[in-house]
Scaffold this motif. Sequence first.
Motif: not given
Length: 259
Positions: A5-19
């Motif tokens: 869920q966090q992944f989907d939200e970050l990719m939709a809003e910002k377009g990127w995520v850091v693991f």
Amino acid sequence: MISIQQFDELMAEKGWVVFDSAIPSALVARMQHDIHDAYEICRQYQVKNGIEQDTSFTVHHLIGQFDSYLECLKAYPIYEFIERYFGGKFVLNSFGGAINTRDSISYAQRVHRDIRSYSGAIPLLLNTLVMLDDFTADNGSTWLLPGSHRQEAKPSDEFFRQHAEQAIGPAGSILMFNSNVWHAGGNNETDRLRRSVTPMFSKPFMKQQFDYPRALGYEKADDFDDTLRQVIGYNARVPATLDEWYQPPSKRMYRPNQG
């Protein structure tokens, strides 16, 4: 690791995520070492073909050059999220890297996106970046413009500088971003190296930038497990003879489940 869920939200809003700290430190150390030898190999071709000015401190197509990069693909812990992004199967599209120093200058430091044609909501290409050193505000960690995967037009350099954010993380972290995101490498203002490798993934029907199955050897397909065979591209090859074309589904070069 973040939730789906966090992944989907970050990719939709910002377009990127850091693991954070996703790759084991021992493997990171091997890749740190190998990227310098890889640069010596790539640099010979850059100079030979007259493109050395814009490609300094960059490396390309590391799979097959040094075992550590194949081990990186084996150890990649985010395939679940990559498959989530594509909504199905995917393959490795390219595998490059960079060695950023205080004086290094390359094309990657200009505001750009890595997909040639804006794909909108269609997930054709995906960028990932493995931080081989800590990525900090001072050593030029990657700048990304949040939400820019939803706009086709390139932003002005001034707008980008005012609104872009840096991807910060410790060595071993993986930055993932929608390939429609406008981004740029930062300037390293320190005396320490900032190294990274950049596996990129695509839908299987897209051409790989490099024929990795051919480079490694078609006969080596059975050396890899199902996941790595898929990622490297052994299940999405193009037949060149009628004999290769007329095969039962289990033996086809382009397998039925590739989209």
